[in-house]
Write an enzyme that holds these catalytic residues in place. Structure first.
Site, PDB file in Angstrom:
ATOM      1  N   TYR A 199      -4.427 -12.176 -27.717  1.00 54.47           N
ATOM      2  CA  TYR A 199      -5.069 -11.894 -28.996  1.00 54.47           C
ATOM      3  C   TYR A 199      -4.392 -12.688 -30.120  1.00 54.47           C
ATOM      4  O   TYR A 199      -3.506 -13.498 -29.866  1.00 54.47           O
ATOM      5  CB  TYR A 199      -5.093 -10.385 -29.242  1.00 54.47           C
ATOM      6  CG  TYR A 199      -5.916  -9.661 -28.205  1.00 54.47           C
ATOM      7  CD1 TYR A 199      -7.253 -10.004 -27.999  1.00 54.47           C
ATOM      8  CD2 TYR A 199      -5.364  -8.679 -27.387  1.00 54.47           C
ATOM      9  CE1 TYR A 199      -8.020  -9.380 -27.026  1.00 54.47           C
ATOM     10  CE2 TYR A 199      -6.126  -8.049 -26.406  1.00 54.47           C
ATOM     11  CZ  TYR A 199      -7.452  -8.397 -26.226  1.00 54.47           C
ATOM     12  OH  TYR A 199      -8.202  -7.799 -25.251  1.00 54.47           O
ATOM     13  N   ARG A 247       4.173  -5.082 -29.260  1.00 53.14           N
ATOM     14  CA  ARG A 247       3.832  -5.387 -27.859  1.00 53.14           C
ATOM     15  C   ARG A 247       3.722  -6.901 -27.712  1.00 53.14           C
ATOM     16  O   ARG A 247       3.000  -7.555 -28.470  1.00 53.14           O
ATOM     17  CB  ARG A 247       2.527  -4.727 -27.438  1.00 53.14           C
ATOM     18  CG  ARG A 247       2.023  -5.220 -26.079  1.00 53.14           C
ATOM     19  CD  ARG A 247       0.950  -4.350 -25.454  1.00 53.14           C
ATOM     20  NE  ARG A 247       1.551  -3.239 -24.728  1.00 53.14           N
ATOM     21  CZ  ARG A 247       0.912  -2.521 -23.793  1.00 53.14           C
ATOM     22  NH1 ARG A 247      -0.343  -2.807 -23.476  1.00 53.14           N
ATOM     23  NH2 ARG A 247       1.516  -1.527 -23.177  1.00 53.14           N
TER      24      ARG A 247
END
Length: 390
Positions: A199, A247
């Site tokens: 992402y 993350r």
């Protein structure tokens, strides 16, 4: 970070303090997209009853920290139609109800904030997992423009993203900051930045997707610049007594991509600006899904990433990926390989995974931590199975 030791209690059932927030145990339910924030209201991305029921069972099941799924910081940053969002104040009440409910059932409420970048405007997995197309338009779910570090599509047949300029990047830093403040308003005690799985923030980190020649690309420092600006802005906005996670994909699993050594250096930089925990996943850069690269999957296959980053970067880590049972999770924590363990699919299969994991270590008759309404019935069932009378 500090563990609160209790004699005779497994590590997976012992409290863990993160800044001023104490988890009842170091078992975390990972963010898992539900693609179901479709309510027909004035704004998309609003949490509904599905999310309340889906997440509530994990809190009742004994997890110490329950993360709400990847939540988009802009409307353009959604992965698919139906993603949760925090780009609008009208999205706060639905998430506030969830945070309140999680806390009432003993779990610390957490939320992951992200932007899909070039992987946005995609179909739900069960609708094909490709770019939104004619069938989706017919369902009233048209595609939207996608953006990235460079105009490189995620895969053949996918739209070419628009390259973000410096004004765009400044606006996105502000979008993350504003989303964090909305998350705070909604009552979340922990926030996590999604810097993994191909992402947008990962797209800046990886040399496979970031081929910029300005100060936001090129060498390692340039590629880390935008993600670190986002992290610094959110850390400044997030209260000093509440933890902030990031993350990462510890490796792209592809030659010439992001490496574990890169992750160690990046994690040191994150720790330097006040990030508390590195959530150590991997992959997602090559192809559309997080499993597109050739990954050698086996139980605990990502634990070595958490162990290495914890040791070499001097920051707390969370291990995730095929952590299957209580003895495995206990060994990870006992051996100092990670500070927290996260489960996703295992929790979907058994929302009581944390409580059952404890029982695997302490005995099937141990119903400590179970809600009284369930523990009473289950203890009676156990006595019956042992052929004991009430």
């Amino acid at each position: 970070m500090s563990a609160v030791a209790q004699e005779g209690v497994p590590r997976i059932a012992s409290p863990l303090a993160l800044r001023a927030v104490t988890l009842r145990n170091p078992i975390v339910v990972s963010p898992m997209c539900q693609y179901s924030a479709v309510n027909g209201g004035a704004v998309d991305g609003v949490a509904g009853e599905w999310h309340r029921v889906h997440l509530g069972r994990f809190a009742m099941g004994g997890a110490g920290l329950v993360f709400v799924e990847a939540t988009a910081v802009t409307e353009q940053g959604r992965i698919t139609p139906g993603d949760l969002g925090l780009w609008d104040d009208r999205q706060i009440p639905g998430l506030r109800a969830i945070a309140t409910m999680l806390a009432e059932f003993g779990a610390v409420p957490g939320i992951q904030l992200g932007h899909a970048g070039r992987k946005a405007a995609s179909q739900r997995p069960w609708q094909g997992h490709g770019p939104l197309g004619a069938a989706d338009i017919a369902r009233g779910e048209p595609p939207w423009p996608v953006v990235s570090a460079r105009p490189l599509p995620v895969a053949e047949g996918w739209p070419t993203p628009r390259e973000l300029d410096r004004d765009d990047l400044a606006a996105l830093v502000e979008a993350w900051r504003a989303a964090a403040l909305r998350a705070l308003d909604a009552g979340f005690a922990v926030a996590e930045l999604h810097c993994a799985h191909g992402y947008l923030l990962h797209q800046f980190l990886s040399p496979l997707s970031n081929r910029r020649t300005d100060g936001y690309g090129g060498d390692f420092e340039g590629r880390c610049r935008f993600p670190l600006e986002v992290a610094a802005a959110v850390r400044a906005a997030w209260p000093a007594d509440r933890p902030l996670f990031v993350r990462i994909s510890a490796t792209d699993w592809v030659e010439g991509g992001w490496t574990l050594e890169d992750s160690v250096a990046f994690s040191r930089a994150l720790a330097g600006i006040g990030i508390d925990v590195i959530d150590c996943s991997s992959g997602g850069m090559v192809g559309v899904s997080a499993t597109a690269a050739a990954v050698p999957r086996h139980p605990g296959f990502q634990v070595p990433f958490a162990e290495t980053i914890r040791r070499e970067a001097g920051v707390a880590t969370m291990a995730v990926g095929l952590i299957l049972d209580g003895p495995q999770a206990e060994a990870i924590l006992r051996d100092g390989r990670a500070d927290l363990v996260a489960v996703g699919r295992e929790a979907l299969a058994d929302p009581n995974w944390p409580l059952r994991a404890r029982q695997q270590l302490t005995g099937a008759g141990d119903f400590a931590g179970w809600p009284e309404q369930a523990g009473w019935w289950l203890s009676r069932r156990a006595r019956t199975l042992d052929h004991k009378t009430d």
